[in-house]
Motif scaffolding. Structure first.
Motif, mmCIF file in Angstrom:
data_model
loop_
_atom_site.group_PDB
_atom_site.id
_atom_site.type_symbol
_atom_site.label_atom_id
_atom_site.label_comp_id
_atom_site.label_asym_id
_atom_site.label_seq_id
_atom_site.Cartn_x
_atom_site.Cartn_y
_atom_site.Cartn_z
ATOM 1 N N VAL A 113 0.837 -1.204 0.000
ATOM 2 C CA VAL A 113 0.000 0.000 0.000
ATOM 3 C C VAL A 113 0.869 1.250 0.000
ATOM 4 C CG1 VAL A 113 -1.681 1.337 1.326
ATOM 5 C CG2 VAL A 113 -1.958 -1.135 1.103
ATOM 6 N N GLY A 114 1.877 1.287 0.872
ATOM 7 C CA GLY A 114 2.748 2.454 0.943
ATOM 8 C C GLY A 114 3.485 2.707 -0.360
ATOM 9 N N GLU A 115 4.035 1.658 -0.952
ATOM 10 C CA GLU A 115 4.776 1.827 -2.210
ATOM 11 C C GLU A 115 3.865 2.298 -3.331
ATOM 12 O OE1 GLU A 115 6.674 -1.913 -2.821
ATOM 13 O OE2 GLU A 115 8.352 -1.479 -1.449
ATOM 14 N N ALA A 116 2.646 1.766 -3.395
ATOM 15 C CA ALA A 116 1.713 2.172 -4.444
ATOM 16 C C ALA A 116 1.343 3.644 -4.310
ATOM 17 C CB ALA A 116 0.459 1.303 -4.390
ATOM 18 N N LEU A 117 1.116 4.095 -3.068
ATOM 19 C CA LEU A 117 0.728 5.490 -2.872
ATOM 20 C C LEU A 117 1.893 6.436 -3.127
ATOM 21 C CD1 LEU A 117 -1.558 5.048 0.258
ATOM 22 C CD2 LEU A 117 -2.275 5.702 -2.048
ATOM 23 N N TYR A 118 3.095 6.055 -2.740
ATOM 24 C CA TYR A 118 4.251 6.901 -3.044
ATOM 25 C C TYR A 118 4.506 6.945 -4.550
ATOM 26 C CZ TYR A 118 5.881 8.128 1.627
ATOM 27 O OH TYR A 118 5.989 8.677 2.872
ATOM 28 N N ALA A 119 4.298 5.823 -5.239
ATOM 29 C CA ALA A 119 4.443 5.830 -6.700
ATOM 30 C C ALA A 119 3.384 6.729 -7.337
ATOM 31 C CB ALA A 119 4.331 4.402 -7.241
ATOM 32 N N THR A 178 4.752 7.717 -10.967
ATOM 33 C CA THR A 178 5.350 6.517 -11.570
ATOM 34 C C THR A 178 4.474 5.273 -11.381
ATOM 35 O OG1 THR A 178 6.590 6.040 -9.534
ATOM 36 C CG2 THR A 178 7.679 7.411 -11.195
ATOM 37 N N ALA A 179 3.247 5.452 -10.924
ATOM 38 C CA ALA A 179 2.374 4.309 -10.665
ATOM 39 C C ALA A 179 1.885 3.677 -11.959
ATOM 40 C CB ALA A 179 1.186 4.746 -9.813
#
Length: 444
Positions: A331-337, A342-343
């Motif tokens: 979840v954290g990586e997706a939101l930061y992307a 870059t998502a």
């Protein structure tokens, strides 16, 4: 630095008290009616039940029910004042232990009398608060054997089973339930784990049972977000969220991160229509939690706020449950992307799937909070995810991801030691609440 806002004339039912920037002595606390013995355990339990007082640690469980559950287990119960404040946006518990330790110890002793406990603990991670509590214990014996237990500061260290585990000599990590602490807690005994603000309100109810409803119907809140300094204040339930945003100095807030990190995001329309009331917030899909509210000022992108929250949760995972480690990280990586532009195109579907499939799968509520952040972003700001996928967001680009934890963290208000209080004019007085504020009449 966090400022404190209180009524110009603090009432006798106020947790903030008359001098919130200085440590309250035992003599001052007694002079204000503390440690008075007029209200017996059975009578106090009656008043707590009649007022409907609920816990202030986050879950909001009825206090009288919790006390009875421990008392009715029999044996030799234990009581614990839980001052380990894991939410980065909350300061009320550490402030209470630093400024009004006698109020908390009085509440702990009252809870012990109701449950039949003969020993108690004050559990915390703040060294300054620990020193103030130990000094208060040396000043006055609360009539209860009390030990101060310190722990490392983490998001999950204040979860009730983690509290029990740490006091018993283990790591401050949650355990599987059942049993819950009221069934089998410290040393195997029925244990009451109670938030320190809850105990403070128990003590106030014992001193002024005639004000029981007002004591139960107000709460400490930590307000942050925007250019203004964070605010610690005490307000009645029912106060509009928009009034709180104005009190902070962010009247045009476009949304809020509610309940610390557990209540998720709400949009501007929710800030306009919702009161600070558990039932209304729950019905709207959010939560009061520990009373920490981070308002989104104009120029703040909710995607960055969501990424900060989820990233903090991922970093604070206890790493006991594989699904929590992988789920919070995803979840954290997706939101930061998403914030970085870059998502991938399936990000919205992934966030939706995680928000629905992850809750309830960890040993504590941390994974639920991360899933709630993802789901609340999609609900409260449905156009933002597609727009961030279509083109990078300049507002998010201007917000450094590395600053996420700093943006969420609120500093504890200054509390001067009594040895300096009389000779320290530089310590600011607590600001009075502005008038007119019709929603705050109950605290004036």
């Amino acid at each position: 630095m966090t400022t404190i806002r209180r009524p110009a004339q603090p009432p006798p039912d106020s947790v903030l008290g008359a001098s919130p920037h200085a440590v309250e002595s035992a003599a001052a606390y007694r002079a204000a009616g503390g440690y008075a013995g007029a209200t017996g355990p059975d009578e106090l339990l009656h008043h707590l039940a009649a007022s409907g007082l609920r816990g202030r640690g986050g879950a909001g469980f009825p206090v009288a029910v919790k006390l009875r559950s421990v008392r009715d287990r029999g044996g030799r119960p234990v009581v614990v004042a839980n001052g380990e404040e894991g939410e980065p946006g909350s300061v009320k518990d550490r402030w209470l232990l630093r400024a009004r330790p006698h109020l908390v110890l009085d509440g702990l002793a009252r809870a012990a009398a109701v449950t039949g406990a003969v020993s108690g603990y004050v559990y915390l991670s703040d060294p300054e608060a620990a020193a103030r509590v130990r000094r208060a214990l040396a000043e006055r014996d609360p009539g209860l054997r009390v030990e101060v237990v310190e722990t490392a500061h983490t998001y999950v260290a204040g979860e009730e089973s983690a509290v029990v585990r740490r006091i018993d000599g283990g790591p401050a990590l949650p355990t599987a339930k059942p049993p819950r602490p009221f069934e089998r807690g410290v040393g195997g005994a029925p244990t009451l784990v109670s938030n320190v603000e809850t105990l403070a309100r128990i003590a106030l109810t014992a001193a002024r049972p005639d004000l029981r409803d007002r004591i139960a119907d107000s709460t400490l809140v930590t307000l942050s977000g925007g250019p203004a300094a964070p605010v610690l204040t005490e307000v009645p339930f029912g106060t509009p969220l928009r009034t709180l945003a104005s009190l902070l100095g962010t009247p045009e807030a476009g949304g809020a991160l509610m309940g610390g990190l557990f209540g998720g995001l709400v949009g501007s329309d929710a800030v306009d229509r919702l009161p600070l009331e558990r039932g209304a917030l729950t019905a709207a899909g959010t939560a009061l939690g520990c009373g920490a509210i981070r308002f989104l000022s104009p120029g703040t992108c909710p995607v960055t706020a969501a990424a900060d929250a989820a990233g903090h949760l991922a970093a604070e995972s206890a790493r006991q449950c594989g699904v929590c480690v992988s789920g919070t990280r995803a979840v954290g990586e997706a939101l930061y992307a998403l914030a970085a532009g870059t998502a991938g195109p399936d990000t919205a579907d992934s966030l939706r799937r995680w928000s629905q499939g992850l809750p309830g799968r960890g040993a504590c509520g941390l994974l639920d909070a991360a899933a709630g952040i993802a789901g609340s972003l999609l609900r409260a700001f449905p156009r933002l995810v597609p727009s961030h996928l279509a083109a990078p967001c300049p507002v998010c680009a201007a917000a450094e991801p590395a600053d996420g934890r700093r943006r969420l963290t609120v500093a504890v208000p200054d509390v001067a030691p009594r040895t300096r209080a009389a000779s320290a004019p530089a310590v600011p007085k607590a600001a009075a609440l502005p008038t007119p504020l019709p929603a705050l009449k109950g605290t004036s």
